[in-house]
Motif scaffolding. Structure first.
Motif, PDB file in Angstrom:
ATOM      1  N   PHE A   1      88.803 -41.982  48.310  1.00  0.00           N
ATOM      2  CA  PHE A   1      89.922 -41.050  48.171  1.00  0.00           C
ATOM      3  C   PHE A   1      90.138 -40.690  46.704  1.00  0.00           C
ATOM      4  CE2 PHE A   1      94.497 -40.072  47.838  1.00  0.00           C
ATOM      5  CZ  PHE A   1      94.537 -38.973  48.695  1.00  0.00           C
ATOM      6  N   GLU A   2      90.005 -41.659  45.829  1.00  0.00           N
ATOM      7  CA  GLU A   2      90.148 -41.401  44.397  1.00  0.00           C
ATOM      8  C   GLU A   2      89.117 -40.372  43.933  1.00  0.00           C
ATOM      9  OE1 GLU A   2      90.156 -43.743  40.112  1.00  0.00           O
ATOM     10  OE2 GLU A   2      89.712 -44.850  41.944  1.00  0.00           O
ATOM     11  N   ALA A   3      87.875 -40.528  44.369  1.00  0.00           N
ATOM     12  CA  ALA A   3      86.827 -39.582  44.004  1.00  0.00           C
ATOM     13  C   ALA A   3      87.135 -38.191  44.546  1.00  0.00           C
ATOM     14  CB  ALA A   3      85.474 -40.067  44.522  1.00  0.00           C
ATOM     15  N   TYR A   4      87.662 -38.138  45.761  1.00  0.00           N
ATOM     16  CA  TYR A   4      88.030 -36.862  46.390  1.00  0.00           C
ATOM     17  C   TYR A   4      89.140 -36.165  45.604  1.00  0.00           C
ATOM     18  CZ  TYR A   4      89.644 -33.719  50.107  1.00  0.00           C
ATOM     19  OH  TYR A   4      90.030 -32.616  50.835  1.00  0.00           O
ATOM     20  N   VAL A   5      90.163 -36.912  45.230  1.00  0.00           N
ATOM     21  CA  VAL A   5      91.285 -36.333  44.475  1.00  0.00           C
ATOM     22  C   VAL A   5      90.813 -35.915  43.084  1.00  0.00           C
ATOM     23  CG1 VAL A   5      93.542 -36.813  43.454  1.00  0.00           C
ATOM     24  CG2 VAL A   5      93.038 -37.587  45.772  1.00  0.00           C
ATOM     25  N   LEU A   6      90.000 -36.730  42.457  1.00  0.00           N
ATOM     26  CA  LEU A   6      89.469 -36.397  41.139  1.00  0.00           C
ATOM     27  C   LEU A   6      88.669 -35.103  41.185  1.00  0.00           C
ATOM     28  CD1 LEU A   6      89.222 -37.330  38.212  1.00  0.00           C
ATOM     29  CD2 LEU A   6      87.215 -38.640  38.892  1.00  0.00           C
ATOM     30  N   LYS A   7      87.873 -34.943  42.229  1.00  0.00           N
ATOM     31  CA  LYS A   7      87.087 -33.708  42.403  1.00  0.00           C
ATOM     32  C   LYS A   7      88.015 -32.497  42.499  1.00  0.00           C
ATOM     33  CE  LYS A   7      84.035 -31.460  45.698  1.00  0.00           C
ATOM     34  NZ  LYS A   7      84.597 -30.863  46.879  1.00  0.00           N
ATOM     35  N   HIS A   8      89.062 -32.626  43.292  1.00  0.00           N
ATOM     36  CA  HIS A   8      89.998 -31.514  43.440  1.00  0.00           C
ATOM     37  C   HIS A   8      90.761 -31.248  42.150  1.00  0.00           C
ATOM     38  CE1 HIS A   8      89.688 -30.339  47.667  1.00  0.00           C
ATOM     39  NE2 HIS A   8      89.247 -31.582  47.835  1.00  0.00           N
ATOM     40  N   GLY A   9      91.101 -32.292  41.421  1.00  0.00           N
ATOM     41  CA  GLY A   9      91.768 -32.123  40.135  1.00  0.00           C
ATOM     42  C   GLY A   9      90.893 -31.396  39.134  1.00  0.00           C
TER      43      GLY A   9
ATOM     44  N   GLU B   1      88.408 -29.405  39.841  1.00  0.00           N
ATOM     45  CA  GLU B   1      88.248 -28.015  40.290  1.00  0.00           C
ATOM     46  C   GLU B   1      89.471 -27.182  39.917  1.00  0.00           C
ATOM     47  OE1 GLU B   1      87.450 -28.402  44.474  1.00  0.00           O
ATOM     48  OE2 GLU B   1      85.353 -28.946  44.149  1.00  0.00           O
ATOM     49  N   ALA B   2      90.648 -27.757  40.063  1.00  0.00           N
ATOM     50  CA  ALA B   2      91.880 -27.043  39.719  1.00  0.00           C
ATOM     51  C   ALA B   2      91.915 -26.730  38.230  1.00  0.00           C
ATOM     52  CB  ALA B   2      93.102 -27.866  40.126  1.00  0.00           C
ATOM     53  N   VAL B   3      91.515 -27.677  37.413  1.00  0.00           N
ATOM     54  CA  VAL B   3      91.485 -27.464  35.965  1.00  0.00           C
ATOM     55  C   VAL B   3      90.421 -26.427  35.613  1.00  0.00           C
ATOM     56  CG1 VAL B   3      90.953 -28.554  33.749  1.00  0.00           C
ATOM     57  CG2 VAL B   3      92.468 -29.697  35.375  1.00  0.00           C
ATOM     58  N   ALA B   4      89.282 -26.493  36.258  1.00  0.00           N
ATOM     59  CA  ALA B   4      88.204 -25.536  35.984  1.00  0.00           C
ATOM     60  C   ALA B   4      88.638 -24.109  36.306  1.00  0.00           C
ATOM     61  CB  ALA B   4      86.956 -25.901  36.778  1.00  0.00           C
ATOM     62  N   ARG B   5      89.455 -23.943  37.348  1.00  0.00           N
ATOM     63  CA  ARG B   5      89.918 -22.597  37.721  1.00  0.00           C
ATOM     64  C   ARG B   5      90.762 -21.964  36.622  1.00  0.00           C
ATOM     65  NH1 ARG B   5      90.656 -24.926  42.846  1.00  0.00           N
ATOM     66  NH2 ARG B   5      92.874 -25.228  42.465  1.00  0.00           N
ATOM     67  N   VAL B   6      91.472 -22.778  35.861  1.00  0.00           N
ATOM     68  CA  VAL B   6      92.348 -22.228  34.820  1.00  0.00           C
ATOM     69  C   VAL B   6      91.838 -22.535  33.413  1.00  0.00           C
ATOM     70  CG1 VAL B   6      94.388 -22.275  36.294  1.00  0.00           C
ATOM     71  CG2 VAL B   6      93.882 -24.244  34.834  1.00  0.00           C
TER      72      VAL B   6
ATOM     73  N   SER C   1      99.336 -26.736  33.556  1.00  0.00           N
ATOM     74  CA  SER C   1     100.302 -27.699  34.105  1.00  0.00           C
ATOM     75  C   SER C   1     100.509 -27.481  35.591  1.00  0.00           C
ATOM     76  CB  SER C   1     101.639 -27.582  33.387  1.00  0.00           C
ATOM     77  OG  SER C   1     101.483 -27.884  32.025  1.00  0.00           O
ATOM     78  N   ASN C   2     100.633 -26.239  36.002  1.00  0.00           N
ATOM     79  CA  ASN C   2     100.833 -25.937  37.419  1.00  0.00           C
ATOM     80  C   ASN C   2      99.633 -26.358  38.264  1.00  0.00           C
ATOM     81  OD1 ASN C   2     103.405 -24.934  37.124  1.00  0.00           O
ATOM     82  ND2 ASN C   2     102.744 -22.815  36.932  1.00  0.00           N
ATOM     83  N   ALA C   3      98.436 -26.184  37.734  1.00  0.00           N
ATOM     84  CA  ALA C   3      97.233 -26.594  38.468  1.00  0.00           C
ATOM     85  C   ALA C   3      97.242 -28.101  38.703  1.00  0.00           C
ATOM     86  CB  ALA C   3      95.979 -26.178  37.702  1.00  0.00           C
ATOM     87  N   LEU C   4      97.603 -28.851  37.680  1.00  0.00           N
ATOM     88  CA  LEU C   4      97.665 -30.311  37.839  1.00  0.00           C
ATOM     89  C   LEU C   4      98.795 -30.726  38.769  1.00  0.00           C
ATOM     90  CD1 LEU C   4      96.954 -31.537  34.209  1.00  0.00           C
ATOM     91  CD2 LEU C   4      95.395 -31.489  36.157  1.00  0.00           C
ATOM     92  N   LEU C   5      99.929 -30.066  38.671  1.00  0.00           N
ATOM     93  CA  LEU C   5     101.052 -30.387  39.552  1.00  0.00           C
ATOM     94  C   LEU C   5     100.727 -30.103  41.012  1.00  0.00           C
ATOM     95  CD1 LEU C   5     104.139 -29.236  37.475  1.00  0.00           C
ATOM     96  CD2 LEU C   5     103.623 -31.551  38.262  1.00  0.00           C
ATOM     97  N   GLU C   6     100.001 -29.038  41.268  1.00  0.00           N
ATOM     98  CA  GLU C   6      99.609 -28.718  42.642  1.00  0.00           C
ATOM     99  C   GLU C   6      98.761 -29.844  43.240  1.00  0.00           C
ATOM    100  OE1 GLU C   6      97.679 -24.925  42.945  1.00  0.00           O
ATOM    101  OE2 GLU C   6      99.370 -23.889  42.021  1.00  0.00           O
ATOM    102  N   VAL C   7      97.824 -30.347  42.455  1.00  0.00           N
ATOM    103  CA  VAL C   7      96.974 -31.446  42.934  1.00  0.00           C
ATOM    104  C   VAL C   7      97.827 -32.693  43.155  1.00  0.00           C
ATOM    105  CG1 VAL C   7      95.038 -32.966  42.354  1.00  0.00           C
ATOM    106  CG2 VAL C   7      94.902 -30.524  41.857  1.00  0.00           C
ATOM    107  N   PHE C   8      98.707 -32.982  42.211  1.00  0.00           N
ATOM    108  CA  PHE C   8      99.579 -34.147  42.345  1.00  0.00           C
ATOM    109  C   PHE C   8     100.432 -34.056  43.601  1.00  0.00           C
ATOM    110  CE2 PHE C   8     103.771 -36.017  41.736  1.00  0.00           C
ATOM    111  CZ  PHE C   8     103.433 -37.338  41.532  1.00  0.00           C
ATOM    112  N   GLU C   9     101.075 -32.915  43.785  1.00  0.00           N
ATOM    113  CA  GLU C   9     101.957 -32.739  44.942  1.00  0.00           C
ATOM    114  C   GLU C   9     101.181 -32.793  46.251  1.00  0.00           C
ATOM    115  OE1 GLU C   9     103.915 -29.091  43.973  1.00  0.00           O
ATOM    116  OE2 GLU C   9     105.347 -30.084  42.633  1.00  0.00           O
ATOM    117  N   ARG C  10      99.967 -32.302  46.221  1.00  0.00           N
ATOM    118  CA  ARG C  10      99.147 -32.281  47.440  1.00  0.00           C
ATOM    119  C   ARG C  10      98.783 -33.691  47.903  1.00  0.00           C
ATOM    120  NH1 ARG C  10      93.298 -29.278  48.060  1.00  0.00           N
ATOM    121  NH2 ARG C  10      92.945 -29.877  50.194  1.00  0.00           N
TER     122      ARG C  10
END
Length: 64
Positions: A15-23, A25-30, A42-51
């Motif tokens: 799960f940690e690897a999965y969340v890290l991957k999504h984090g 990707e979110a950072v790469a998008r912005v 900040s919003n990209a990181l918050l979205e991953v955190f909230e998810r």
């Protein structure tokens, strides 16, 4: 999970690897705008955190 001695740890690692991957990707998008648009970063990181925060709280904290 109690039937598998390291079940929670194994699931946690995956799960940690999965969340890290999504984090990442979110950072790469912005990434292109992150230097000038800190709010987008900040919003990209918050979205991953909230998810994923609810899953972490419900599954892994209670499982210990």
């Amino acid at each position: 999970m109690s039937m598998v001695p390291t079940g929670v740890e194994q699931l946690g690692a995956r799960f940690e690897a999965y969340v890290l991957k999504h984090g990442r990707e979110a950072v790469a998008r912005v990434a292109n705008d992150a230097a000038t648009e800190t709010k987008a970063f900040s919003n990209a990181l918050l979205e991953v955190f909230e998810r994923f925060n609810g899953v972490v709280s419900a599954v892994f904290v209670d499982a210990q």
